[in-house]
Design a protein around this motif. Structure first.
Motif, PDB file in Angstrom:
ATOM      1  N   GLU A  16       0.820  -1.121   0.091  1.00  0.00           N
ATOM      2  CA  GLU A  16      -0.187  -0.135  -0.063  1.00  0.00           C
ATOM      3  C   GLU A  16       0.854   1.321   0.079  1.00  0.00           C
ATOM      4  O   GLU A  16       0.723   2.081  -0.564  1.00  0.00           O
ATOM      5  CB  GLU A  16      -0.929   0.122   1.006  1.00  0.00           C
ATOM      6  CG  GLU A  16      -1.709   1.010   1.235  1.00  0.00           C
ATOM      7  CD  GLU A  16      -2.776   1.300   2.476  1.00  0.00           C
ATOM      8  OE1 GLU A  16      -3.283   2.156   2.901  1.00  0.00           O
ATOM      9  OE2 GLU A  16      -2.679   0.181   3.425  1.00  0.00           O
ATOM     10  N   TYR A  17       1.797   1.222   0.786  1.00  0.00           N
ATOM     11  CA  TYR A  17       2.722   2.386   1.155  1.00  0.00           C
ATOM     12  C   TYR A  17       3.389   2.565  -0.467  1.00  0.00           C
ATOM     13  O   TYR A  17       3.597   3.830  -0.946  1.00  0.00           O
ATOM     14  CB  TYR A  17       3.980   2.168   1.871  1.00  0.00           C
ATOM     15  CG  TYR A  17       5.172   3.109   2.033  1.00  0.00           C
ATOM     16  CD1 TYR A  17       4.924   4.273   2.476  1.00  0.00           C
ATOM     17  CD2 TYR A  17       6.187   2.728   1.353  1.00  0.00           C
ATOM     18  CE1 TYR A  17       6.109   5.231   2.503  1.00  0.00           C
ATOM     19  CE2 TYR A  17       7.427   3.485   1.443  1.00  0.00           C
ATOM     20  CZ  TYR A  17       7.148   4.919   2.128  1.00  0.00           C
ATOM     21  OH  TYR A  17       8.366   5.713   1.750  1.00  0.00           O
ATOM     22  N   ARG A  18       3.826   1.783  -1.122  1.00  0.00           N
ATOM     23  CA  ARG A  18       4.859   1.686  -2.258  1.00  0.00           C
ATOM     24  C   ARG A  18       3.834   2.110  -3.401  1.00  0.00           C
ATOM     25  O   ARG A  18       4.277   2.892  -4.429  1.00  0.00           O
ATOM     26  CB  ARG A  18       5.436   0.229  -2.610  1.00  0.00           C
ATOM     27  CG  ARG A  18       6.498   0.030  -1.706  1.00  0.00           C
ATOM     28  CD  ARG A  18       7.622   0.823  -2.121  1.00  0.00           C
ATOM     29  NE  ARG A  18       8.258   0.803  -3.240  1.00  0.00           N
ATOM     30  CZ  ARG A  18       9.458   1.213  -3.573  1.00  0.00           C
ATOM     31  NH1 ARG A  18      10.419   1.425  -2.499  1.00  0.00           N
ATOM     32  NH2 ARG A  18       9.603   1.241  -4.767  1.00  0.00           N
ATOM     33  N   LEU A  19       2.505   1.806  -3.596  1.00  0.00           N
ATOM     34  CA  LEU A  19       1.643   2.256  -4.443  1.00  0.00           C
ATOM     35  C   LEU A  19       1.111   3.688  -4.451  1.00  0.00           C
ATOM     36  O   LEU A  19       1.337   4.184  -5.361  1.00  0.00           O
ATOM     37  CB  LEU A  19       0.150   1.249  -4.447  1.00  0.00           C
ATOM     38  CG  LEU A  19      -0.754   1.491  -5.520  1.00  0.00           C
ATOM     39  CD1 LEU A  19      -0.250   1.349  -6.797  1.00  0.00           C
ATOM     40  CD2 LEU A  19      -1.970   0.822  -5.261  1.00  0.00           C
TER      41      LEU A  19
ATOM     42  N   ARG B  53       3.339  17.717 -12.288  1.00  0.00           N
ATOM     43  CA  ARG B  53       3.324  19.143 -11.999  1.00  0.00           C
ATOM     44  C   ARG B  53       4.643  19.667 -12.324  1.00  0.00           C
ATOM     45  O   ARG B  53       4.748  21.038 -12.889  1.00  0.00           O
ATOM     46  CB  ARG B  53       3.428  19.297 -10.297  1.00  0.00           C
ATOM     47  CG  ARG B  53       1.715  19.148  -9.868  1.00  0.00           C
ATOM     48  CD  ARG B  53       2.045  19.092  -8.313  1.00  0.00           C
ATOM     49  NE  ARG B  53       0.745  18.871  -7.832  1.00  0.00           N
ATOM     50  CZ  ARG B  53       0.443  18.754  -6.636  1.00  0.00           C
ATOM     51  NH1 ARG B  53       1.365  18.719  -5.491  1.00  0.00           N
ATOM     52  NH2 ARG B  53      -0.977  18.608  -6.135  1.00  0.00           N
ATOM     53  N   LYS B  54       5.676  18.898 -12.155  1.00  0.00           N
ATOM     54  CA  LYS B  54       7.212  19.400 -12.869  1.00  0.00           C
ATOM     55  C   LYS B  54       6.927  19.805 -14.135  1.00  0.00           C
ATOM     56  O   LYS B  54       7.427  20.936 -14.916  1.00  0.00           O
ATOM     57  CB  LYS B  54       8.375  18.388 -12.241  1.00  0.00           C
ATOM     58  CG  LYS B  54       9.676  19.139 -13.046  1.00  0.00           C
ATOM     59  CD  LYS B  54      10.482  17.764 -12.512  1.00  0.00           C
ATOM     60  CE  LYS B  54      12.096  18.427 -12.814  1.00  0.00           C
ATOM     61  NZ  LYS B  54      12.643  17.560 -14.055  1.00  0.00           N
TER      62      LYS B  54
ATOM     63  N   SER C 131       1.948   9.309  -5.930  1.00  0.00           N
ATOM     64  CA  SER C 131       2.288  10.701  -5.314  1.00  0.00           C
ATOM     65  C   SER C 131       3.780  11.190  -6.350  1.00  0.00           C
ATOM     66  O   SER C 131       3.796  12.335  -6.854  1.00  0.00           O
ATOM     67  CB  SER C 131       3.008  10.480  -4.020  1.00  0.00           C
ATOM     68  OG  SER C 131       3.479  11.849  -3.763  1.00  0.00           O
ATOM     69  N   PHE C 132       4.546  10.319  -6.657  1.00  0.00           N
ATOM     70  CA  PHE C 132       6.040  10.455  -7.520  1.00  0.00           C
ATOM     71  C   PHE C 132       5.366  11.001  -8.891  1.00  0.00           C
ATOM     72  O   PHE C 132       5.757  12.061  -9.401  1.00  0.00           O
ATOM     73  CB  PHE C 132       6.780   9.329  -7.663  1.00  0.00           C
ATOM     74  CG  PHE C 132       7.911   9.760  -8.453  1.00  0.00           C
ATOM     75  CD1 PHE C 132       8.957  10.518  -8.120  1.00  0.00           C
ATOM     76  CD2 PHE C 132       7.875   9.036  -9.764  1.00  0.00           C
ATOM     77  CE1 PHE C 132      10.126  10.595  -8.980  1.00  0.00           C
ATOM     78  CE2 PHE C 132       8.900   9.449 -10.817  1.00  0.00           C
ATOM     79  CZ  PHE C 132      10.172  10.240 -10.506  1.00  0.00           C
TER      80      PHE C 132
END
Length: 69
Positions: free
Chosen positions: A32-35, A47-48, A40-41
């Motif tokens: 879940e954290y990695r997904l 955005r960048k 997010s990345f």
């Protein structure tokens, strides 16, 4: 919500288990954290990219209108 992933290579599953164990969390929590990190990345990169496009448009506008940079 539940998501199932099938036919994962055994080596990959073992690696996921090792990485989760290193962090002291369950396989579920790790995945879940990695997904979420991946999503997010991607959002940050979008955005960048959008910001770079805007900067380039401003530079072009300044060149066209003979405005010093």
């Amino acid at each position: 919500m539940e998501i199932k992933v099938r036919n994962i290579d055994l080596v990959a599953v073992k690696k996921i288990d090792e990485m989760a164990k290193e962090k002291g969390i369950s396989q579920q929590e790790f995945l879940e954290y990695r997904l979420k990190s991946c999503l997010s990345f991607r959002k940050q990169m979008t955005r960048k990219y959008d910001l770079e496009k805007l900067i380039n448009k401003n530079i072009q506008w300044k060149k066209i209108n003979n405005v010093e940079i």
